[in-house]
Structures are given as C-alpha cells and as structure tokens.
Design a protein around this motif. Structure first.
Motif, short mmCIF file in Angstrom:
data_model
loop_
_atom_site.label_atom_id
_atom_site.label_comp_id
_atom_site.label_asym_id
_atom_site.label_seq_id
_atom_site.Cartn_x
_atom_site.Cartn_y
_atom_site.Cartn_z
N ALA A 344 0.83 -1.21 0.00
CA ALA A 344 0.00 0.00 0.00
C ALA A 344 0.86 1.26 0.00
O ALA A 344 0.55 2.25 -0.68
CB ALA A 344 -0.92 0.00 1.22
N GLN A 345 1.96 1.24 0.74
CA GLN A 345 2.84 2.40 0.77
C GLN A 345 3.51 2.63 -0.57
O GLN A 345 3.73 3.78 -0.98
CB GLN A 345 3.88 2.21 1.87
CG GLN A 345 3.31 2.36 3.27
CD GLN A 345 4.27 1.93 4.36
OE1 GLN A 345 5.11 1.04 4.16
NE2 GLN A 345 4.14 2.53 5.54
N LEU A 346 3.82 1.56 -1.29
CA LEU A 346 4.42 1.72 -2.62
C LEU A 346 3.47 2.42 -3.57
O LEU A 346 3.86 3.32 -4.33
CB LEU A 346 4.83 0.35 -3.18
CG LEU A 346 5.85 -0.46 -2.38
CD1 LEU A 346 6.26 -1.70 -3.15
CD2 LEU A 346 7.07 0.38 -2.01
N VAL A 347 2.20 1.99 -3.55
CA VAL A 347 1.21 2.60 -4.43
C VAL A 347 0.98 4.07 -4.05
O VAL A 347 0.94 4.96 -4.90
CB VAL A 347 -0.11 1.81 -4.38
CG1 VAL A 347 -1.20 2.52 -5.19
CG2 VAL A 347 0.09 0.39 -4.90
N ALA A 348 0.85 4.31 -2.75
CA ALA A 348 0.61 5.69 -2.29
C ALA A 348 1.78 6.60 -2.64
O ALA A 348 1.58 7.73 -3.10
CB ALA A 348 0.36 5.69 -0.78
N HIS A 349 2.99 6.12 -2.41
CA HIS A 349 4.15 6.96 -2.70
C HIS A 349 4.29 7.21 -4.20
O HIS A 349 4.61 8.33 -4.62
CB HIS A 349 5.42 6.30 -2.17
CG HIS A 349 6.65 7.11 -2.42
ND1 HIS A 349 6.90 8.31 -1.80
CD2 HIS A 349 7.70 6.91 -3.27
CE1 HIS A 349 8.05 8.82 -2.24
NE2 HIS A 349 8.54 7.98 -3.13
N HIS A 350 4.06 6.17 -5.00
CA HIS A 350 4.20 6.32 -6.45
C HIS A 350 3.27 7.39 -6.99
O HIS A 350 3.62 8.11 -7.94
CB HIS A 350 3.91 4.98 -7.12
CG HIS A 350 4.52 4.83 -8.48
ND1 HIS A 350 4.34 5.75 -9.50
CD2 HIS A 350 5.31 3.85 -9.00
CE1 HIS A 350 5.00 5.33 -10.57
NE2 HIS A 350 5.60 4.19 -10.30
N SER A 351 2.10 7.52 -6.37
CA SER A 351 1.10 8.44 -6.89
C SER A 351 1.07 9.78 -6.17
O SER A 351 0.35 10.70 -6.59
CB SER A 351 -0.29 7.81 -6.80
OG SER A 351 -0.69 7.64 -5.45
N VAL A 352 1.84 9.95 -5.08
CA VAL A 352 1.68 11.12 -4.22
C VAL A 352 2.01 12.43 -4.93
O VAL A 352 1.45 13.48 -4.61
CB VAL A 352 2.51 10.98 -2.93
CG1 VAL A 352 4.02 11.15 -3.22
CG2 VAL A 352 2.06 11.96 -1.87
N GLY A 353 2.88 12.37 -5.91
CA GLY A 353 3.20 13.59 -6.65
C GLY A 353 2.23 13.89 -7.75
O GLY A 353 2.39 14.89 -8.47
N GLY A 354 1.22 13.03 -7.92
CA GLY A 354 0.23 13.24 -8.96
C GLY A 354 0.34 12.27 -10.11
O GLY A 354 -0.44 12.36 -11.08
N CYS A 355 1.30 11.32 -10.05
CA CYS A 355 1.46 10.34 -11.12
C CYS A 355 0.17 9.55 -11.29
O CYS A 355 -0.39 9.04 -10.32
CB CYS A 355 2.62 9.40 -10.79
SG CYS A 355 2.80 8.01 -11.94
N ASN A 356 -0.30 9.42 -12.53
CA ASN A 356 -1.51 8.64 -12.79
C ASN A 356 -1.15 7.18 -13.02
O ASN A 356 -0.52 6.82 -14.01
CB ASN A 356 -2.27 9.21 -13.98
CG ASN A 356 -1.43 9.33 -15.23
OD1 ASN A 356 -0.26 9.74 -15.17
ND2 ASN A 356 -2.00 8.97 -16.37
N MET A 357 -1.53 6.34 -12.07
CA MET A 357 -1.35 4.90 -12.20
C MET A 357 -2.44 4.36 -13.12
O MET A 357 -3.58 4.84 -13.13
CB MET A 357 -1.43 4.22 -10.83
CG MET A 357 -0.59 4.88 -9.75
SD MET A 357 1.18 4.69 -10.03
CE MET A 357 1.39 2.98 -9.62
N GLN A 358 -2.09 3.32 -13.89
CA GLN A 358 -3.03 2.77 -14.85
C GLN A 358 -3.09 1.25 -14.72
O GLN A 358 -2.12 0.61 -14.30
CB GLN A 358 -2.60 3.13 -16.28
CG GLN A 358 -2.48 4.63 -16.52
CD GLN A 358 -1.97 4.95 -17.91
OE1 GLN A 358 -2.74 5.19 -18.83
NE2 GLN A 358 -0.65 4.95 -18.06
N ALA A 359 -4.23 0.68 -15.08
CA ALA A 359 -4.38 -0.77 -15.04
C ALA A 359 -3.26 -1.43 -15.85
O ALA A 359 -2.99 -1.03 -16.98
CB ALA A 359 -5.74 -1.18 -15.59
#
Length: 432
Positions: A344-359
């Motif tokens: 969960a921390q990896l996903v949160a950190h990856h997106s915290v700057g606004g990066c859009n994660m995609q399927a």
C-alpha cells in the motif's frame, strides 16, 4: 477502502469440494485460489482464464452461467489482456471469483462448465497485462544492506532509505512471461584495475527474487491515491525475476541509476493471485527497528495485517543437472514480508506527486532477502560478490549464472485452517 475490504469468506472454506478432476487439495491451484491469467489454445484467440488444478477455465465462455455482476466482469475478460477487467476495480473481480467458485463446487454445473475447461498442458500462457509502465522498488532492507555492505561496508544504507520508498522506472517492453529464455546481455564493464572500460557479454549475470504487484483501478493525473485506499487499486500479485547484469550495473549506475544492466529482460509468472484469494494469509508488517523514523503522514497506515504471508523459493537447474536427470537445487527461501515498505505504501508513494497509475502497471518489490542464512534473494549475496563460489550437489560451482542455467522461482501461502494456495512458477533459461 482500507485493507479490511479483503476478508475471508465462503470461498476460503478448506472443506469446499471441487468437482474438477485433480483440483481437490491441489497444492497450487485449488478452488480457494482461482488466479487470473491470459491463455490461448492452438491458434485460438487470447482471453482470460482461471487456473483450477491442472486445468484452465475459459472465463468468457462461462459468462452466460453467471449472475449479473459476475457476467459483466467475465465479458470484460473476453480480451487479450486483463487490463479492462482490472481497471473496473475490486468489486467486479470479487463477484467473478465468487461466482466461479460456486460453479466449480456445485456438481450440477458440471455438464455446462466442463466443456470450457482445458488441460493446462495444452494452453499457451501470456503476459497477463499490457504493461504500460514498470517501476522496480528496493523494499528488501536485508538485500539493500547486503548489497550496500559489499560496496560501502561502513555505511551500507544511504540516508534516504528509511524515509522514502526507493525505486526506478524500468523497461516495460522487455517483460516476458514464464517459461522463457533470457539472452545474455552485452554492455560496457570496467574492472577495478583497468584504465578504461571494455565491451562484451556480461560475466556477472544474476537473478533477483521479487514479487510483482499489478495495478488495477487507476487514478486521475494529479489525484494521489491515499495509502488507506491503495490496496483497492491492486489487481493482484505474481512472481517477478528482475534480471541484473551486475558488472554492467557497477559501471553505469552512477549518477542516474540502472540502465542497460536492467532493461534487457524481466520475467513474470503468468498467474495473478488476487488479494481476495490472499485474505487468509495476511500478516503484520515487520516492526521497524528501534530508532528508525516513523513513516510520514501520507505513508502512515495500519500495518497489523498489511503484509502477505507468502513463502518464496528459488531453484537452479544447470544443463549438466538436466542431462543427468537431477532435480533442481534450491538456492534460497524466504518470506515476502521481508519488505521495509508495504504494498500500500508503494502505491501511495508512487502516486503522491500526482502520477496517474493505470491498469496493468507493474510494481516490483525489489529483491526480497530474509535476513537469515539461506534466505538470500540473489547470487551476488549468496556468493558474497563472487568471492565465495556456491557448490551444487553435483559438484558444479557458481558465482553468477552461466549459459544453460535455468532459474525457477516459486511462491505459496499456507496457514493452519485454510487451503494452501500457490502463485505458480517463474522459470527462465539463460542462453548465450
């Protein structure tokens, strides 16, 4: 939605009886698992399947037998990748898993379902997602310490390690599915006593025992995923071998990090085990050592069941071993919970700057080393940087991988009172 969204239910009942031949008590793919993957038969189209025992169930083909929500999910699975299904989020995937469980545990369904079961040996498996982006993290603190000790004995961990999840953007185009072959990469290397670098094939080719975290539902650009909701953006988990050319890496990685040493190949196992299937196997994230900084607020969450009780193993089979009919030799074994940061921390950190994660985005955990002897996640650790060759049962020795070596990674989860489930194999052979 916090990780409590993923709870045990009727699909985890160890007494459930499955009518599929060979599936009852299967050590890897019992009915309590039902991982998703992409398969084809002969020249037929690629579509989603579920592993059940030694068979693959054609998911789109059984859509008419399912309830409304599960049927809609099964129709999303009628595609050459899992991207559309995963993008729909955890609710449709749960409905699909529950409905298929009911199909396979009720004998009256057998005549309608059995024609859509294929022997796994007759199926070709494919990379389960169209991978748009791949990020490899460095969450294995014991591995990071071991590697750091080889190069910086007095200061193995850099100051930022315990504050921020470290990662780099990898190469998605060279991700391949198990089983496969890995061509030995070439690049520049520089020996410590050489005046200038040389070019040629890597002589220090290594495996990395990792897990793959697949992104499901994404987020809009500029809208971070809160850590408490991050797991609902994870479609599932597979095994990952992120190969490394250690000699190329040593010369090129400063100042901007990995490049040719990491972009030539990454191998994933074909089956995606969902977080629903893993619900019985949640464990506490290992406590941080006394004196370590607490995670910043955007990374702080309940870690009492934030890790996965998955055992990982890596085996080697050399050309000579296969010719002699010898079984693969286990090199190491350890837990997936050997992560300093949670999924969960990896996903949160990856997106915290606004990066859009995609399927279909792939997050690698980084090499997971247990911290105990026999739990090393790479050859560079096992051989102490090449200084202590490993002797195999047939007398062969290895410091790094040689042509013809086959590396086999497996992973499984087991807990008293529940059926054991597995993640299958991640298998590849080195070729010149």
């Amino acid at each position: 939605m916090p990780h409590t969204f993923f709870q045990t239910d009727f699909t985890h009942d160890p007494a459930a009886e499955c009518w599929v031949s060979g599936a009852q008590g299967h050590a890897t793919f019992p009915v309590q698992n039902l991982p998703l993957g992409i398969f084809s038969v002969g020249d037929g189209p690629r579509r989603a399947g579920m592993a059940i025992g030694d068979h693959v169930l054609d998911v789109p083909a059984v859509a008419p037998l399912l309830g409304e929500d599960a049927q809609a999910a099964a129709r999303l699975a009628d595609a050459p990748t899992l991207n559309a299904l995963a993008a729909a989020g955890p609710h449709p995937m749960r409905a699909l898993r529950c409905a298929v469980f009911n199909l396979l545990t009720n004998e009256p369904n057998r005549p309608d379902v059995e024609p859509h079961l294929y022997p796994a040996a007759d199926c070709t498996l494919h990379v389960p997602f169209a991978v748009g982006d791949y990020t490899d993290f460095y969450t294995g603190i014991h591995h990071a310490t071991n590697i750091g000790s080889l190069f910086r004995p007095d200061n193995p961990l850099l100051p930022n390690y315990k504050y921020v999840p470290i990662g780099y953007h990898g190469r998605s185009s060279s991700i391949r599915v198990s089983p496969t072959q890995v061509k030995r990469p070439s690049g520049q290397t520089k020996a410590p006593d050489a005046d200038a670098p040389a070019f040629g094939p890597s002589k220090r080719l290594d495996y990395e025992l990792e897990m793959a975290i697949w992104i499901g539902e994404g987020n809009a650009l500029g809208e971070p995923i809160p850590v408490g909701e991050a797991e609902c953006h994870i479609a599932g988990i597979s095994i990952l071998n992120d190969w490394s050319a250690r000699d190329i890496q040593a010369w090129e990685y400063q100042p901007l990090g990995p490049f040719l040493a990491k972009n030539f190949h990454s191998t994933v196992s074909p089956w995606v085990v969902t977080l629903d299937a893993l619900a019985p196997f949640r464990v506490a994230q290992p406590a941080r050592p006394e004196g370590d900084p607490a995670p910043m607020d955007y990374l702080a969450h309940d870690v009492s069941a934030a890790a996965f009780g998955i055992t990982m193993e890596v085996y080697i089979s050399t050309s000579r071993m296969r010719e002699a009919g010898d079984e693969p030799h286990r090199l190491s074994s350890g837990p997936m919970s050997a992560m300093y940061w949670t999924a969960a921390q990896l996903v949160a950190h990856h997106s915290v700057g606004g990066c859009n994660m995609q399927a279909g985005d792939l997050l690698g955990t980084g090499t997971l080393t247990s911290g105990e002897a026999g739990g090393e996640g790479s050859l560079i650790e096992l051989s102490q940087g090449g200084k202590a060759p490993i002797t195999l049962p047939n007398g062969e020795t290895r410091t790094f991988l040689e042509d013809g070596d086959e590396v086999i990674m497996t992973a499984f989860a087991e807990r008293e009172g529940f059926a054991r489930i597995g993640l299958g194999e991640c298998r590849a052979t080195i070729v010149g």
